[in-house]
Scaffold this motif. Structure first.
Motif, short mmCIF file in Angstrom:
data_model
loop_
_atom_site.label_atom_id
_atom_site.label_comp_id
_atom_site.label_asym_id
_atom_site.label_seq_id
_atom_site.Cartn_x
_atom_site.Cartn_y
_atom_site.Cartn_z
N GLY A 119 11.74 4.14 -1.92
CA GLY A 119 11.71 5.16 -2.96
C GLY A 119 12.06 4.62 -4.33
N VAL A 120 13.06 3.75 -4.39
CA VAL A 120 13.43 3.13 -5.66
C VAL A 120 12.30 2.26 -6.19
N ALA A 121 11.69 1.47 -5.32
CA ALA A 121 10.57 0.61 -5.74
C ALA A 121 9.40 1.43 -6.25
N LEU A 122 9.11 2.54 -5.61
CA LEU A 122 8.01 3.40 -6.07
C LEU A 122 8.32 4.00 -7.44
N ALA A 123 9.58 4.36 -7.66
CA ALA A 123 9.95 4.95 -8.94
C ALA A 123 9.79 3.97 -10.09
N VAL A 124 10.16 2.71 -9.88
CA VAL A 124 10.13 1.74 -10.97
C VAL A 124 8.79 1.03 -11.10
N THR A 125 7.88 1.21 -10.16
CA THR A 125 6.56 0.59 -10.26
C THR A 125 5.49 1.64 -10.51
N ILE A 126 5.13 2.38 -9.47
CA ILE A 126 4.09 3.40 -9.59
C ILE A 126 4.50 4.50 -10.56
N ILE A 167 -1.29 9.68 -0.56
CA ILE A 167 -2.18 8.92 0.33
C ILE A 167 -1.74 7.45 0.41
N VAL A 168 -1.38 6.89 -0.73
CA VAL A 168 -1.02 5.47 -0.78
C VAL A 168 0.28 5.18 -0.04
N ILE A 169 1.16 6.18 0.05
CA ILE A 169 2.48 5.91 0.62
C ILE A 169 2.41 5.53 2.09
N GLN A 218 11.09 11.15 5.03
CA GLN A 218 11.95 10.94 3.87
C GLN A 218 11.17 10.32 2.71
N ILE A 219 10.36 9.31 3.00
CA ILE A 219 9.61 8.64 1.94
C ILE A 219 8.57 9.57 1.33
N VAL A 220 7.91 10.38 2.15
CA VAL A 220 6.92 11.32 1.62
C VAL A 220 7.60 12.32 0.67
N ALA A 221 8.76 12.81 1.06
CA ALA A 221 9.49 13.74 0.19
C ALA A 221 9.87 13.06 -1.12
N MET A 222 10.30 11.81 -1.05
CA MET A 222 10.67 11.09 -2.26
C MET A 222 9.46 10.82 -3.15
N VAL A 223 8.31 10.53 -2.54
CA VAL A 223 7.10 10.28 -3.33
C VAL A 223 6.69 11.53 -4.09
N VAL A 224 6.76 12.68 -3.43
CA VAL A 224 6.42 13.94 -4.11
C VAL A 224 7.30 14.14 -5.33
N VAL A 225 8.60 13.94 -5.17
CA VAL A 225 9.53 14.13 -6.28
C VAL A 225 9.28 13.10 -7.38
N VAL A 226 9.08 11.86 -7.00
CA VAL A 226 8.84 10.80 -7.99
C VAL A 226 7.58 11.06 -8.80
N MET A 227 6.49 11.40 -8.13
CA MET A 227 5.23 11.65 -8.84
C MET A 227 5.33 12.89 -9.72
N PHE A 228 6.00 13.93 -9.25
CA PHE A 228 6.18 15.12 -10.06
C PHE A 228 6.94 14.80 -11.35
N ILE A 229 8.06 14.11 -11.21
CA ILE A 229 8.90 13.82 -12.38
C ILE A 229 8.17 12.93 -13.38
N HIS A 230 7.54 11.88 -12.90
CA HIS A 230 6.91 10.93 -13.83
C HIS A 230 5.68 11.52 -14.49
#
Length: 281
Positions: A119-126, A167-169, A218-230
């Protein structure tokens, strides 16, 4: 004069919660519009969605040369898995049960290091790349141009990226998990010489398939939040390049905090009802 300054200070202090609620309301409306536009976007913008899947998965430019987001996420979880294996062996060896260290590696790798660090890596990259891209489109009036051409910018720019991230996750999660498991095997078998047979016995004995499913949730939930925020911070950026940089910084800080909170809440919801770890028979 002092009374005026005190009054203005009190107004600012009292207006703080109101501004926070206003921002939360704006974000909630934005996320609601994204969710309601998911079916239409999936039907109308298939080509753009495929392009974004390739871009988010492999990156562009120099990032694509090193394997893109998949290589970054896998490398982070690989070293985290190595740390978990080393700490597990040293801790268990101190009490004379070093041969059981693979069970600790299996437990911490899939439950803690892989979900959180992915989740941290997805936030700082994607996530950061998404904010900068949409923010650059906003300040260069490309989003306004889409509106002039009767192309809904929220569907075309935001919803497509949220769908692409979901999809990518899946392949990213597979790479991240395999990298963590490979690090466990390499450290314990080749560095600490615990034995390949011993590793396979204890590692797969305590690696519950349900833990892998829970980590994926857990990762899917984090991806949703990360993509929404960014996407929110990028879509609502204003000013010039400096303001876009500030938006990227705010989005990264917000998403990193959200990743920890979401990971905690989802883990509590999942593991509270399903106890998948049994040390005794």
């Amino acid at each position: 004069m002092a009374r005026r300054s005190a009054t203005s200070t009190l107004k600012r202090v009292a207006g703080g919660p109101v501004r926070i609620l206003d921002v939360l309301g704006q974000q909630g409306l934005f996320y609601g519009r994204v969710v309601t536009s998911l079916p239409t976007t999936l039907r109308l913008y298939k080509k753009e969605l495929i392009r974004l899947i390739a871009e988010l998965g492999m990156g562009s430019g120099a990032l694509a040369l090193v394997g893109g987001s998949a290589a970054i996420v896998a490398s982070i979880t690989y070293f985290a898995g190595g740390v978990a294996a080393a700490q597990g062996f040293e801790s268990s060896n101190n009490i004379g049960v070093g041969s059981m260290s693979p069970l600790l590696a299996a437990y911490f790798t899939i439950r803690i290091s892989t979900p959180v660090l992915a989740g941290v890596a997805l936030a700082v990259t994607i996530g950061a790349a998404t904010t900068s891209q949409i923010g650059a489109m906003r300040i260069s009036e490309e989003i306004d141009a889409l509106e002039v051409m009767s192309v809904p910018p929220l569907r075309y720019l935001v919803t497509t990226r949220v769908l692409a991230g979901l999809i990518v996750i899946t392949p990213l999660y597979v790479f991240a998990s395999l990298a963590g498991f490979l690090a466990d095997y390499f450290i314990l078998v080749f560095f600490y010489e615990s034995g390949a047979g011993n590793f396979r016995h204890y590692f797969f004995l305590y690696l519950d398939p349900l833990d892998i499913v829970f980590a994926y949730i857990q990762i899917v939930a984090m991806v949703v939040v990360v993509m929404f925020i960014h996407t929110y911070y990028g879509y609502n950026a204003s000013g010039g390049p400096a303001e876009v940089g500030e938006a990227v910084g705010k989005s990264v800080r917000s998403s990193l905090s959200a990743v920890m909170v979401v990971n905690l809440l989802v883990a509590m919801a999942l593991y509270a009802n399903f106890n998948t770890f049994h040390l005794a028979g």
